[in-house]
Design a protein around this motif. Structure first.
Motif, mmCIF file in Angstrom:
data_model
loop_
_atom_site.group_PDB
_atom_site.id
_atom_site.type_symbol
_atom_site.label_atom_id
_atom_site.label_comp_id
_atom_site.label_asym_id
_atom_site.label_seq_id
_atom_site.Cartn_x
_atom_site.Cartn_y
_atom_site.Cartn_z
ATOM 1 N N LEU A 65 14.346 1.670 15.207
ATOM 2 C CA LEU A 65 14.517 0.376 14.544
ATOM 3 C C LEU A 65 13.324 -0.493 14.930
ATOM 4 C CD1 LEU A 65 18.264 -0.637 15.123
ATOM 5 C CD2 LEU A 65 17.197 0.070 12.974
ATOM 6 N N VAL A 66 12.668 -1.060 13.926
ATOM 7 C CA VAL A 66 11.479 -1.870 14.206
ATOM 8 C C VAL A 66 11.674 -3.266 13.622
ATOM 9 C CG1 VAL A 66 8.974 -2.017 13.940
ATOM 10 C CG2 VAL A 66 10.084 0.227 13.995
ATOM 11 N N PRO A 67 11.615 -4.312 14.473
ATOM 12 C CA PRO A 67 11.725 -5.666 13.922
ATOM 13 C C PRO A 67 10.431 -6.050 13.205
ATOM 14 C CG PRO A 67 11.342 -5.743 16.297
ATOM 15 C CD PRO A 67 11.446 -4.298 15.925
ATOM 16 N N THR A 68 10.555 -6.779 12.119
ATOM 17 C CA THR A 68 9.359 -7.289 11.430
ATOM 18 C C THR A 68 9.509 -8.800 11.295
ATOM 19 O OG1 THR A 68 10.224 -7.206 9.195
ATOM 20 C CG2 THR A 68 9.316 -5.144 10.061
ATOM 21 N N ALA A 69 8.534 -9.416 10.659
ATOM 22 C CA ALA A 69 8.560 -10.873 10.553
ATOM 23 C C ALA A 69 9.793 -11.358 9.799
ATOM 24 C CB ALA A 69 7.293 -11.340 9.830
ATOM 25 N N GLU A 126 0.853 -1.186 0.000
ATOM 26 C CA GLU A 126 0.000 0.000 0.000
ATOM 27 C C GLU A 126 0.895 1.245 0.000
ATOM 28 O OE1 GLU A 126 -1.604 0.408 4.284
ATOM 29 O OE2 GLU A 126 -1.435 -1.743 3.921
ATOM 30 N N PRO A 127 0.330 2.401 -0.337
ATOM 31 C CA PRO A 127 1.172 3.612 -0.408
ATOM 32 C C PRO A 127 1.798 3.945 0.946
ATOM 33 C CG PRO A 127 -0.979 4.002 -1.395
ATOM 34 C CD PRO A 127 -1.069 2.681 -0.702
ATOM 35 N N VAL A 128 3.052 4.444 0.885
ATOM 36 C CA VAL A 128 3.729 4.833 2.133
ATOM 37 C C VAL A 128 3.747 6.345 2.295
ATOM 38 C CG1 VAL A 128 5.224 2.823 2.411
ATOM 39 C CG2 VAL A 128 5.957 4.697 0.936
ATOM 40 N N GLU A 149 4.890 8.293 14.917
ATOM 41 C CA GLU A 149 4.489 6.886 15.087
ATOM 42 C C GLU A 149 3.529 6.423 14.006
ATOM 43 O OE1 GLU A 149 3.137 5.867 18.974
ATOM 44 O OE2 GLU A 149 4.908 6.714 19.932
ATOM 45 N N THR A 150 2.652 7.325 13.560
ATOM 46 C CA THR A 150 1.711 6.952 12.503
ATOM 47 C C THR A 150 2.461 6.604 11.224
ATOM 48 O OG1 THR A 150 0.344 8.693 13.439
ATOM 49 C CG2 THR A 150 -0.427 7.704 11.392
ATOM 50 N N LEU A 151 3.479 7.413 10.945
ATOM 51 C CA LEU A 151 4.277 7.165 9.740
ATOM 52 C C LEU A 151 5.029 5.838 9.855
ATOM 53 C CD1 LEU A 151 6.276 9.670 7.693
ATOM 54 C CD2 LEU A 151 7.464 7.674 8.527
ATOM 55 N N VAL A 152 5.606 5.595 11.033
ATOM 56 C CA VAL A 152 6.338 4.340 11.247
ATOM 57 C C VAL A 152 5.401 3.157 11.029
ATOM 58 C CG1 VAL A 152 7.586 2.942 12.939
ATOM 59 C CG2 VAL A 152 7.969 5.413 12.847
ATOM 60 N N ASP A 153 4.208 3.228 11.611
ATOM 61 C CA ASP A 153 3.231 2.143 11.448
ATOM 62 C C ASP A 153 2.874 1.954 9.978
ATOM 63 O OD1 ASP A 153 3.196 1.704 14.110
ATOM 64 O OD2 ASP A 153 1.356 2.836 14.508
ATOM 65 N N ARG A 154 2.696 3.076 9.289
ATOM 66 C CA ARG A 154 2.296 3.005 7.878
ATOM 67 C C ARG A 154 3.376 2.288 7.058
ATOM 68 N NH1 ARG A 154 1.250 8.500 6.690
ATOM 69 N NH2 ARG A 154 3.168 8.783 5.520
ATOM 70 N N VAL A 155 4.644 2.627 7.306
ATOM 71 C CA VAL A 155 5.741 2.005 6.552
ATOM 72 C C VAL A 155 5.821 0.518 6.883
ATOM 73 C CG1 VAL A 155 8.245 1.938 6.254
ATOM 74 C CG2 VAL A 155 7.074 4.142 6.377
ATOM 75 N N VAL A 156 5.783 0.186 8.166
ATOM 76 C CA VAL A 156 5.912 -1.216 8.577
ATOM 77 C C VAL A 156 4.784 -2.051 7.971
ATOM 78 C CG1 VAL A 156 5.804 -2.776 10.584
ATOM 79 C CG2 VAL A 156 7.177 -0.684 10.692
ATOM 80 N N ARG A 157 3.577 -1.469 7.964
ATOM 81 C CA ARG A 157 2.419 -2.184 7.424
ATOM 82 C C ARG A 157 2.513 -2.356 5.906
ATOM 83 N NH1 ARG A 157 -1.237 1.057 9.743
ATOM 84 N NH2 ARG A 157 -1.549 2.156 7.794
ATOM 85 N N ALA A 158 3.112 -1.373 5.243
ATOM 86 C CA ALA A 158 3.090 -1.372 3.775
ATOM 87 C C ALA A 158 4.080 -2.354 3.153
ATOM 88 C CB ALA A 158 3.397 0.038 3.264
ATOM 89 N N VAL A 159 5.159 -2.659 3.855
ATOM 90 C CA VAL A 159 6.229 -3.453 3.222
ATOM 91 C C VAL A 159 5.903 -4.939 3.271
ATOM 92 C CG1 VAL A 159 8.692 -4.005 3.248
ATOM 93 C CG2 VAL A 159 7.915 -1.729 3.929
#
Lengths: 159, 235
Positions: free
Chosen positions: B201-205, B146-148, B221-231
């Motif tokens: 730094l945010v760990p992902t799966a 989704e768009p970042v 934080e909203t931006l961080v969440d958006r990026v983590v969700r989008a990738v």
């Protein structure tokens, strides 16, 4: 600065293919040159020194940060008011050349260096320079033949 | 000089042609024709390399030099041995400290160093088109679901020698550097502050997202969440 900044900027641009980075490299190079000015009175030596410093500075930056820029956004290729479609096509074709071919060719065209001088600047054998120049020029001809109406410029007659 | 020598010269270094080559072309119509065509290509090449030089480049170079000169008064030159010793001492201390810092802290420093080394990425105007954005991330094995947000730079770089995605987003005109690192693993989310930069730094799966912004406030934080969700990470 007035005499050489244009050539230094253009060489930097064809090395890194990015206008902002090219300006940064040019400024950094002249900043270094200024520290060594007393030893750089000879114009020819000054130009070679500046070109070599641009190369080193570019390599130093990329040692730290190495972006992979294999896709060139052709809409961002800078163009001047007087540039013809043929010139723009050739500029785009040059920017698509592999780094090592593009570097040898820009030293020849922007710097006006001979094959032997390019070999010294790049610290590679003269035969390698010839190979790179041959391939660069051949690719440009091929690219232009595909993009521009015949006869393509500079095409050698087959004998 | 024969026809073969002449052709070799024309196809590599036409500007190096000497008297012998010119004499050959004067008696060989085929080589004279080749010379004429190569001269046309060379003229076009000289025009092609004349990219416009940024306006006032000379003035900016001179301004930077004068600024640098003011910052380095002559008395400093006499003090350089002491300064050099100080620098060496600092390097020694930094190396010693480097041995004991946590691995994740090292990644913080690496990201800040990358952002500083790639200031032209921060200056990129963008916006980057979707197809170029996809092309930049594809070799890293990443896609965006989704768009970042507005992307002004998209590329790839090596973070600690590992290929990673590098984006710069515009968040209310502040450049936000995003590093997508499939081969980096961190144990937990951590924030950091270094040399005037704030980051997280945010760990992902299947990798780590690193986000660095300038100034006093941490990344939104909203931006961080958006990026983590989008990738979408490679399996």
């Amino acid at each position: 600065v007035r005499a050489l900044s244009g050539d230094v900027y253009r060489y930097a641009f064809f090395l890194c293919r990015d206008e902002a980075l090219a300006e940064d490299l040019t400024q950094e190079t002249f900043l270094r040159a200024w520290r060594f000015l007393p030893g750089l009175r000879d114009d020819g030596k000054a130009k070679s020194w500046l070109f070599t410093t641009v190369r080193r500075e570019h390599a130093r930056q990329f040692e730290r940060y190495r972006p992979v820029m294999d896709e060139i956004d052709l809409e961002r290729v800078p163009d001047g008011d007087a540039d013809t479609p043929e010139v723009l096509a050739l500029r785009q074709a040059m920017l698509r050349l592999p780094d090592k071919y593009r570097e040898a060719l820009t030293l020849q065209v922007i710097g006006g260096y001979t094959g032997q001088e390019i070999a010294q600047l790049l610290d590679i054998p003269r035969a390698t320079v010839n190979t790179r120049l041959f391939r660069a020029r051949n690719r440009l001809r091929r690219d232009l033949e595909q993009q521009l109406p015949q006869p393509a410029i500079g095409q050698a007659r087959q004998t | 000089v024969n026809c073969l020598d002449f052709r070799r010269l024309m196809e590599t270094s036409p500007g190096d042609a000497g008297a012998q080559a010119r004499a050959h072309a004067s008696v060989c119509p085929a080589c004279a024709d080749l010379e004429r065509r190569v001269a046309l290509l060379d003229r076009s090449l000289r025009n092609a390399v004349r990219v416009p030089v940024p306006e006032n480049l000379e003035a900016r170079i001179l301004m930077r030099q004068s600024f640098h000169a003011r910052r380095r008064p002559r008395r400093w030159r006499r003090a350089w041995p002491a300064l050099a010793a100080g620098v060496l001492l600092l390097i020694g201390l930094a190396l010693h400290a480097g041995r004991i810092v946590h691995r994740e802290t090292g990644l913080h420093g690496e990201l800040v160093a990358l952002v500083e080394a790639a200031d032209y990425a921060l200056q990129a105007r963008g916006p980057v088109r979707k197809e170029l954005l996809d092309a930049a991330l594809r070799p890293v094995g990443l896609t965006l679901r989704e768009p970042v947000g507005e992307v002004s730079f998209a590329g790839r770089c090596l973070v600690r020698g590992k290929l990673s995605g590098h984006l710069v987003l515009r968040d209310a005109s502040t450049p936000v550097s995003v590093f997508l690192m499939p081969e980096e693993r961190v144990s937990r989310e951590s924030s950091f502050e270094r040399k005037g930069w704030r980051g997280v730094l945010v760990p992902t799966a299947a990798g780590t997202v690193g986000i660095v912004v300038p100034g006093g406030a941490p990344p939104d934080e909203t931006l961080v969440d958006r990026v983590v969700r989008a990738v979408h990470w490679p399996a």
